[in-house]
Design a protein around this motif. Structure first.
Motif, PDB file in Angstrom:
ATOM      1  N   ARG A  15     -19.272  35.729  -0.490  1.00 48.34           N
ATOM      2  CA  ARG A  15     -18.652  34.875   0.532  1.00 48.34           C
ATOM      3  C   ARG A  15     -17.192  34.615   0.196  1.00 48.34           C
ATOM      4  NH1 ARG A  15     -19.005  28.728   2.071  1.00 48.34           N
ATOM      5  NH2 ARG A  15     -18.230  28.887   4.191  1.00 48.34           N
ATOM      6  N   LEU A  16     -16.335  34.944   1.160  1.00 48.74           N
ATOM      7  CA  LEU A  16     -14.903  34.698   1.039  1.00 48.74           C
ATOM      8  C   LEU A  16     -14.495  33.719   2.138  1.00 48.74           C
ATOM      9  CD1 LEU A  16     -13.730  38.409   0.672  1.00 48.74           C
ATOM     10  CD2 LEU A  16     -14.299  36.804  -1.161  1.00 48.74           C
ATOM     11  N   THR A  17     -13.502  32.887   1.854  1.00 52.39           N
ATOM     12  CA  THR A  17     -12.999  31.987   2.889  1.00 52.39           C
ATOM     13  C   THR A  17     -11.545  32.316   3.181  1.00 52.39           C
ATOM     14  OG1 THR A  17     -12.446  30.322   1.219  1.00 52.39           O
ATOM     15  CG2 THR A  17     -14.593  30.109   2.290  1.00 52.39           C
ATOM     16  N   GLY A  18     -11.131  32.004   4.384  1.00 51.98           N
ATOM     17  CA  GLY A  18      -9.784  32.325   4.859  1.00 51.98           C
ATOM     18  C   GLY A  18      -9.878  32.614   6.338  1.00 51.98           C
ATOM     19  N   GLU A  19      -9.014  33.482   6.831  1.00 51.66           N
ATOM     20  CA  GLU A  19      -9.091  33.896   8.232  1.00 51.66           C
ATOM     21  C   GLU A  19      -9.295  35.399   8.272  1.00 51.66           C
ATOM     22  OE1 GLU A  19      -6.368  33.930  12.209  1.00 51.66           O
ATOM     23  OE2 GLU A  19      -6.320  32.134  10.958  1.00 51.66           O
ATOM     24  N   PHE A  20     -10.401  35.809   8.907  1.00 54.71           N
ATOM     25  CA  PHE A  20     -10.784  37.209   8.904  1.00 54.71           C
ATOM     26  C   PHE A  20     -11.072  37.687  10.318  1.00 54.71           C
ATOM     27  CE2 PHE A  20     -12.111  35.252   4.950  1.00 54.71           C
ATOM     28  CZ  PHE A  20     -11.533  36.089   4.010  1.00 54.71           C
ATOM     29  N   LYS A  21     -10.584  38.872  10.633  1.00 54.54           N
ATOM     30  CA  LYS A  21     -10.929  39.511  11.893  1.00 54.54           C
ATOM     31  C   LYS A  21     -12.160  40.376  11.642  1.00 54.54           C
ATOM     32  CE  LYS A  21      -9.183  42.366  15.631  1.00 54.54           C
ATOM     33  NZ  LYS A  21      -8.044  43.098  16.174  1.00 54.54           N
ATOM     34  N   LEU A  22     -13.190  40.158  12.450  1.00 53.62           N
ATOM     35  CA  LEU A  22     -14.434  40.902  12.305  1.00 53.62           C
ATOM     36  C   LEU A  22     -14.382  42.181  13.140  1.00 53.62           C
ATOM     37  CD1 LEU A  22     -16.909  37.894  12.648  1.00 53.62           C
ATOM     38  CD2 LEU A  22     -15.883  38.838  10.571  1.00 53.62           C
ATOM     39  N   ARG A  23     -15.282  43.106  12.849  1.00 55.29           N
ATOM     40  CA  ARG A  23     -15.366  44.358  13.604  1.00 55.29           C
ATOM     41  C   ARG A  23     -15.482  44.098  15.098  1.00 55.29           C
ATOM     42  NH1 ARG A  23     -18.773  47.501  16.206  1.00 55.29           N
ATOM     43  NH2 ARG A  23     -18.502  49.751  16.114  1.00 55.29           N
ATOM     44  N   SER A  24     -16.165  43.015  15.448  1.00 57.69           N
ATOM     45  CA  SER A  24     -16.382  42.655  16.850  1.00 57.69           C
ATOM     46  C   SER A  24     -15.094  42.217  17.532  1.00 57.69           C
ATOM     47  CB  SER A  24     -17.395  41.510  16.929  1.00 57.69           C
ATOM     48  OG  SER A  24     -16.873  40.347  16.310  1.00 57.69           O
ATOM     49  N   GLY A  25     -14.027  41.964  16.738  1.00 57.82           N
ATOM     50  CA  GLY A  25     -12.784  41.449  17.286  1.00 57.82           C
ATOM     51  C   GLY A  25     -12.687  39.935  17.172  1.00 57.82           C
ATOM     52  N   LYS A  26     -13.811  39.292  16.879  1.00 55.10           N
ATOM     53  CA  LYS A  26     -13.822  37.839  16.701  1.00 55.10           C
ATOM     54  C   LYS A  26     -13.122  37.486  15.397  1.00 55.10           C
ATOM     55  CE  LYS A  26     -18.258  37.107  19.021  1.00 55.10           C
ATOM     56  NZ  LYS A  26     -19.627  36.605  18.846  1.00 55.10           N
ATOM     57  N   THR A  27     -12.688  36.228  15.305  1.00 57.41           N
ATOM     58  CA  THR A  27     -12.081  35.713  14.083  1.00 57.41           C
ATOM     59  C   THR A  27     -13.050  34.716  13.458  1.00 57.41           C
ATOM     60  OG1 THR A  27      -9.882  35.975  15.027  1.00 57.41           O
ATOM     61  CG2 THR A  27     -10.069  34.517  13.136  1.00 57.41           C
ATOM     62  N   SER A  28     -13.142  34.735  12.132  1.00 60.23           N
ATOM     63  CA  SER A  28     -14.037  33.830  11.423  1.00 60.23           C
ATOM     64  C   SER A  28     -13.315  33.249  10.209  1.00 60.23           C
ATOM     65  CB  SER A  28     -15.282  34.593  10.964  1.00 60.23           C
ATOM     66  OG  SER A  28     -16.132  33.736  10.227  1.00 60.23           O
ATOM     67  N   ASN A  29     -13.712  32.032   9.807  1.00 64.19           N
ATOM     68  CA  ASN A  29     -13.111  31.425   8.612  1.00 64.19           C
ATOM     69  C   ASN A  29     -13.920  31.725   7.354  1.00 64.19           C
ATOM     70  OD1 ASN A  29     -15.299  29.779   9.012  1.00 64.19           O
ATOM     71  ND2 ASN A  29     -14.145  27.884   9.145  1.00 64.19           N
ATOM     72  N   HIS A  30     -14.978  32.501   7.509  1.00 67.55           N
ATOM     73  CA  HIS A  30     -15.722  32.980   6.344  1.00 67.55           C
ATOM     74  C   HIS A  30     -16.094  34.439   6.586  1.00 67.55           C
ATOM     75  CE1 HIS A  30     -18.902  31.392   9.002  1.00 67.55           C
ATOM     76  NE2 HIS A  30     -19.542  32.484   8.635  1.00 67.55           N
ATOM     77  N   TYR A  31     -16.235  35.128   5.504  1.00 66.74           N
ATOM     78  CA  TYR A  31     -16.514  36.560   5.582  1.00 66.74           C
ATOM     79  C   TYR A  31     -17.401  36.921   4.405  1.00 66.74           C
ATOM     80  CZ  TYR A  31     -15.653  41.601   5.836  1.00 66.74           C
ATOM     81  OH  TYR A  31     -15.793  42.953   5.940  1.00 66.74           O
ATOM     82  N   PHE A  32     -18.343  37.793   4.645  1.00 64.19           N
ATOM     83  CA  PHE A  32     -19.168  38.294   3.571  1.00 64.19           C
ATOM     84  C   PHE A  32     -18.692  39.697   3.245  1.00 64.19           C
ATOM     85  CE2 PHE A  32     -21.681  34.795   4.838  1.00 64.19           C
ATOM     86  CZ  PHE A  32     -22.326  34.396   3.682  1.00 64.19           C
ATOM     87  N   ASP A  33     -18.083  39.840   2.085  1.00 61.37           N
ATOM     88  CA  ASP A  33     -17.663  41.162   1.633  1.00 61.37           C
ATOM     89  C   ASP A  33     -18.909  41.834   1.090  1.00 61.37           C
ATOM     90  OD1 ASP A  33     -16.687  43.443   0.469  1.00 61.37           O
ATOM     91  OD2 ASP A  33     -14.963  42.458  -0.455  1.00 61.37           O
ATOM     92  N   LYS A  34     -19.594  42.501   1.990  1.00 60.79           N
ATOM     93  CA  LYS A  34     -20.887  43.097   1.675  1.00 60.79           C
ATOM     94  C   LYS A  34     -20.823  44.071   0.516  1.00 60.79           C
ATOM     95  CE  LYS A  34     -19.761  46.128   5.423  1.00 60.79           C
ATOM     96  NZ  LYS A  34     -19.798  46.209   6.848  1.00 60.79           N
ATOM     97  N   TYR A  35     -19.662  44.684   0.311  1.00 60.15           N
ATOM     98  CA  TYR A  35     -19.551  45.650  -0.777  1.00 60.15           C
ATOM     99  C   TYR A  35     -19.637  44.966  -2.134  1.00 60.15           C
ATOM    100  CZ  TYR A  35     -18.331  48.565   3.115  1.00 60.15           C
ATOM    101  OH  TYR A  35     -18.373  49.211   4.318  1.00 60.15           O
ATOM    102  N   LEU A  36     -19.368  43.681  -2.186  1.00 59.97           N
ATOM    103  CA  LEU A  36     -19.508  42.951  -3.447  1.00 59.97           C
ATOM    104  C   LEU A  36     -20.979  42.802  -3.834  1.00 59.97           C
ATOM    105  CD1 LEU A  36     -16.746  40.238  -3.001  1.00 59.97           C
ATOM    106  CD2 LEU A  36     -16.664  42.286  -4.448  1.00 59.97           C
ATOM    107  N   PHE A  37     -21.859  42.574  -2.857  1.00 62.41           N
ATOM    108  CA  PHE A  37     -23.282  42.504  -3.228  1.00 62.41           C
ATOM    109  C   PHE A  37     -23.922  43.887  -3.259  1.00 62.41           C
ATOM    110  CE2 PHE A  37     -23.981  41.353   1.397  1.00 62.41           C
ATOM    111  CZ  PHE A  37     -24.919  42.311   1.753  1.00 62.41           C
TER     112      PHE A  37
END
Length: 178
Positions: A15-37
């Motif tokens: 889990r990362l926090t900040g401002e992230f653009k998702l593949r869907s085009g939506k923006t989120s304040n949290h992101y799961f960097d799946k490659y880390l798990f």
């Protein structure tokens, strides 16, 4: 590792926090960097252990979607003994020009494996491609169901969705561990 411990490990690791653009085009304040798990062998093995009972009966091939679904599908293949194919976002333009690398999927009952589903868009695109190769598709299995819209979109397309975790479950596990 039990399911609750796995949820905590996934969220603490990725889990990362900040401002992230998702593949869907939506923006989120949290992101799961799946490659880390996905790159952590202990977590990846625990994910495969927990996903294995969710693999639909009669599945003949696991189809890992590029790129995040590939390590999940590979670990699940090792756990279950079910063969795996690696599905490109588009067929390569050289050599064999394959879309799905590995065994022939024609006429086989294929379960699509994805890491995170938000809108289900990539699953639908890849499923359409796999159907052109005569795969039998009905089931989708993912680690994290990020947004209920993804499940709804996939169910509207007549897929059955199995997820290890819904996003709110991961957040609940984080609250428990604080």
């Amino acid at each position: 590792m039990d399911r609750t411990e796995l949820a905590r490990e996934i969220i603490q690791t990725s889990r990362l926090t900040g401002e992230f653009k998702l593949r869907s085009g939506k923006t989120s304040n949290h992101y799961f960097d799946k490659y880390l798990f996905e790159s952590n062998p202990v977590i990846l093995a625990a994910i495969a252990e927990q996903l294995a009972p969710l693999v639909p009966e009669g599945t003949e091939v696991l189809a890992g979607l590029e790129m995040g679904g590939i390590p999940i599908a590979t670990a699940l293949s090792l756990k279950t003994g079910i063969p795996v194919v690696f599905v490109r976002k588009r067929a390569k333009e050289y050599g064999t020009s394959k879309l799905a690398e590995g065994m022939d999927i024609a006429g086989k009952k294929v379960c699509i494996i994805e890491d995170v589903i938000t809108t289900g868009g990539q699953v639908l695109l890849s499923a359409a491609d796999l159907l052109t190769h005569d795969a039998e598709l009905k089931e989708v299995l993912c680690v994290i169901e990020r947004d209920p819209a993804g499940r709804a979109n996939l169910e509207d397309a007549e897929f059955v969705v199995h997820s290890l975790f819904k996003m709110e479950e991961l957040f609940e596990s984080e609250e428990i561990s604080l």
